[in-house]
Enzyme design. Sequence first.
Site, PDB file in Angstrom:
ATOM      1  N   LYS A  49       0.871  -1.183   0.000  1.00 41.77           N
ATOM      2  CA  LYS A  49       0.000   0.000   0.000  1.00 41.77           C
ATOM      3  C   LYS A  49       0.909   1.234   0.000  1.00 41.77           C
ATOM      4  O   LYS A  49       2.021   1.198   0.549  1.00 41.77           O
ATOM      5  CB  LYS A  49      -0.862  -0.047   1.272  1.00 41.77           C
ATOM      6  CG  LYS A  49      -1.803   1.114   1.446  1.00 41.77           C
ATOM      7  CD  LYS A  49      -3.027   1.002   0.574  1.00 41.77           C
ATOM      8  CE  LYS A  49      -3.885   2.274   0.636  1.00 41.77           C
ATOM      9  NZ  LYS A  49      -4.513   2.599  -0.645  1.00 41.77           N
ATOM     10  N   SER A  50       0.461   2.321  -0.607  1.00 40.02           N
ATOM     11  CA  SER A  50       1.314   3.514  -0.678  1.00 40.02           C
ATOM     12  C   SER A  50       1.544   4.123   0.714  1.00 40.02           C
ATOM     13  O   SER A  50       0.600   4.310   1.483  1.00 40.02           O
ATOM     14  CB  SER A  50       0.675   4.569  -1.582  1.00 40.02           C
ATOM     15  OG  SER A  50       0.589   4.098  -2.904  1.00 40.02           O
ATOM     16  N   ASN A 125       4.156   6.598  -6.324  1.00 32.65           N
ATOM     17  CA  ASN A 125       2.762   6.857  -6.651  1.00 32.65           C
ATOM     18  C   ASN A 125       2.642   8.312  -7.084  1.00 32.65           C
ATOM     19  O   ASN A 125       2.521   9.214  -6.249  1.00 32.65           O
ATOM     20  CB  ASN A 125       1.863   6.548  -5.452  1.00 32.65           C
ATOM     21  CG  ASN A 125       0.383   6.721  -5.790  1.00 32.65           C
ATOM     22  OD1 ASN A 125       0.042   7.387  -6.766  1.00 32.65           O
ATOM     23  ND2 ASN A 125      -0.491   6.123  -4.993  1.00 32.65           N
ATOM     24  N   CYS A 128      -2.297   8.585  -8.075  1.00 34.16           N
ATOM     25  CA  CYS A 128      -3.599   8.480  -7.412  1.00 34.16           C
ATOM     26  C   CYS A 128      -4.463   9.657  -7.885  1.00 34.16           C
ATOM     27  O   CYS A 128      -4.042  10.807  -7.759  1.00 34.16           O
ATOM     28  CB  CYS A 128      -3.433   8.508  -5.896  1.00 34.16           C
ATOM     29  SG  CYS A 128      -5.017   8.520  -5.038  1.00 34.16           S
ATOM     30  N   LYS A 162       4.784   4.832 -11.123  1.00 31.35           N
ATOM     31  CA  LYS A 162       3.434   4.455 -11.554  1.00 31.35           C
ATOM     32  C   LYS A 162       2.709   5.685 -12.077  1.00 31.35           C
ATOM     33  O   LYS A 162       2.551   6.678 -11.361  1.00 31.35           O
ATOM     34  CB  LYS A 162       2.659   3.810 -10.399  1.00 31.35           C
ATOM     35  CG  LYS A 162       1.332   3.195 -10.847  1.00 31.35           C
ATOM     36  CD  LYS A 162       0.748   2.324  -9.749  1.00 31.35           C
ATOM     37  CE  LYS A 162      -0.511   1.612 -10.191  1.00 31.35           C
ATOM     38  NZ  LYS A 162      -1.046   0.737  -9.124  1.00 31.35           N
ATOM     39  N   ILE A 188      -1.172   1.149 -15.696  1.00 36.34           N
ATOM     40  CA  ILE A 188      -1.648   2.442 -15.265  1.00 36.34           C
ATOM     41  C   ILE A 188      -2.228   2.359 -13.846  1.00 36.34           C
ATOM     42  O   ILE A 188      -2.576   1.278 -13.383  1.00 36.34           O
ATOM     43  CB  ILE A 188      -2.777   2.976 -16.204  1.00 36.34           C
ATOM     44  CG1 ILE A 188      -3.923   1.945 -16.296  1.00 36.34           C
ATOM     45  CG2 ILE A 188      -2.240   3.347 -17.549  1.00 36.34           C
ATOM     46  CD1 ILE A 188      -5.151   2.367 -17.046  1.00 36.34           C
ATOM     47  N   ASN A 189      -2.357   3.527 -13.208  1.00 36.57           N
ATOM     48  CA  ASN A 189      -3.165   3.620 -12.002  1.00 36.57           C
ATOM     49  C   ASN A 189      -4.630   3.774 -12.450  1.00 36.57           C
ATOM     50  O   ASN A 189      -4.938   3.690 -13.633  1.00 36.57           O
ATOM     51  CB  ASN A 189      -2.709   4.810 -11.145  1.00 36.57           C
ATOM     52  CG  ASN A 189      -3.063   4.618  -9.664  1.00 36.57           C
ATOM     53  OD1 ASN A 189      -4.136   4.104  -9.333  1.00 36.57           O
ATOM     54  ND2 ASN A 189      -2.193   5.042  -8.783  1.00 36.57           N
ATOM     55  N   GLY A 240      -3.747  -2.984 -14.800  1.00 37.34           N
ATOM     56  CA  GLY A 240      -5.081  -2.460 -15.097  1.00 37.34           C
ATOM     57  C   GLY A 240      -5.966  -3.515 -15.720  1.00 37.34           C
ATOM     58  O   GLY A 240      -5.859  -3.793 -16.913  1.00 37.34           O
ATOM     59  N   GLY A 241      -6.785  -4.147 -14.884  1.00 42.14           N
ATOM     60  CA  GLY A 241      -7.801  -5.070 -15.407  1.00 42.14           C
ATOM     61  C   GLY A 241      -7.321  -6.448 -15.780  1.00 42.14           C
ATOM     62  O   GLY A 241      -8.050  -7.195 -16.439  1.00 42.14           O
TER      63      GLY A 241
HETATM   64  C1  SIN Z   1      -6.013   5.342  -2.413  1.00 43.18           C
HETATM   65  O1  SIN Z   1      -5.481   4.976  -1.374  1.00 43.18           O
HETATM   66  O2  SIN Z   1      -6.776   6.300  -2.421  1.00 43.18           O
HETATM   67  C2  SIN Z   1      -5.743   4.656  -3.716  1.00 43.18           C
HETATM   68  C3  SIN Z   1      -4.354   4.849  -4.125  1.00 43.18           C
HETATM   69  C4  SIN Z   1      -4.176   5.127  -5.585  1.00 43.18           C
HETATM   70  O3  SIN Z   1      -5.139   5.262  -6.332  1.00 43.18           O
HETATM   71  O4  SIN Z   1      -3.036   5.250  -5.997  1.00 43.18           O
END
Ligand code: SIN
Length: 296
Positions: A49-50, A125, A128, A162, A188-189, A240-241
Amino acid sequence: MTLKIAPGMVTVGGVTLSNHCILAAGVLGTTGSSLARALANGAGGVVTKSIGPFPCEGHPGPCVVEVEGGLLNAMGLPNPSREFVSEVEPLAGKPVIVSIYGGDPGEFRMVASWFEGIAAGFELNLSCPHAAGYGAALGTNPLLVEECTRAVSGLGSPTWVKLTPNVTDIAICGKAAERGGASAIVAINTVKAMRISTALKRPVLGNRYGGLSGKAVFPIAIRCVYELYEACSIPIIGCGGISGAEDVIEMMMAGASAVQVGTAVKDDPAIFQSIVSHLYSSEGVQAETIVGCAHE
Ligand code: SIN
């Protein structure tokens, strides 16, 4: 599916993976044990997770809703910041890529420095689509993409960037990451999106808008990877998908050297084993022979 690839360890963007399929950021990546479980369940590598410069609770709910063809999320980058180091420490030496974010190049570098010697690499990241001052707020500006990338790549660890699809020309951002010393581009994000509840007459997400992931975005991801492959020389990791081996092959033909799987894990926690069992064969071709072959 007839086309299969030969199994074996693979090095992409400076990180050695046990196969071409990586757990995407944000999915099962919030604890060391869930990351370890994803590796044990067949992921070739995992992205956390970021993690950002300060602890963050994220956006008010609802934060995730299911829509046709995928998920709409506006989590808001919830994370414990520096405390997360203790989650990743026991996994040092494994292909764990720490996703990081910051509001400027200095914050990116500071967060990365906490994980130096522990993380196999970093994923920036810059994409987002719903975090004020972070993610795509920087990642739509090529100069900032270059500077944030340089701030982290200068530390010497593999640095993946990313990218957001929410730009007119993703190749411009890819080239900026490359100039900044990126080891790989991840594309992609999520795609910026929203739904409105007709019953409540208001947006369904607490944050009003969020990011769309899942099968619905696969053609967008393919198009972005294809465009990046034409413009950039560093490896591209498609995301992505993706939900099956055939998707992996298609992504490779577009130009991806490896892929990330995210939303599909929600429906099938054993998805990596399933993809890997259909993707590889001892009689398969070398992956390099199909990466980018759709451009020839
Ligand atoms: C999020 O934690 O809001 C999603 C992270 C992202 O879209 O990179």
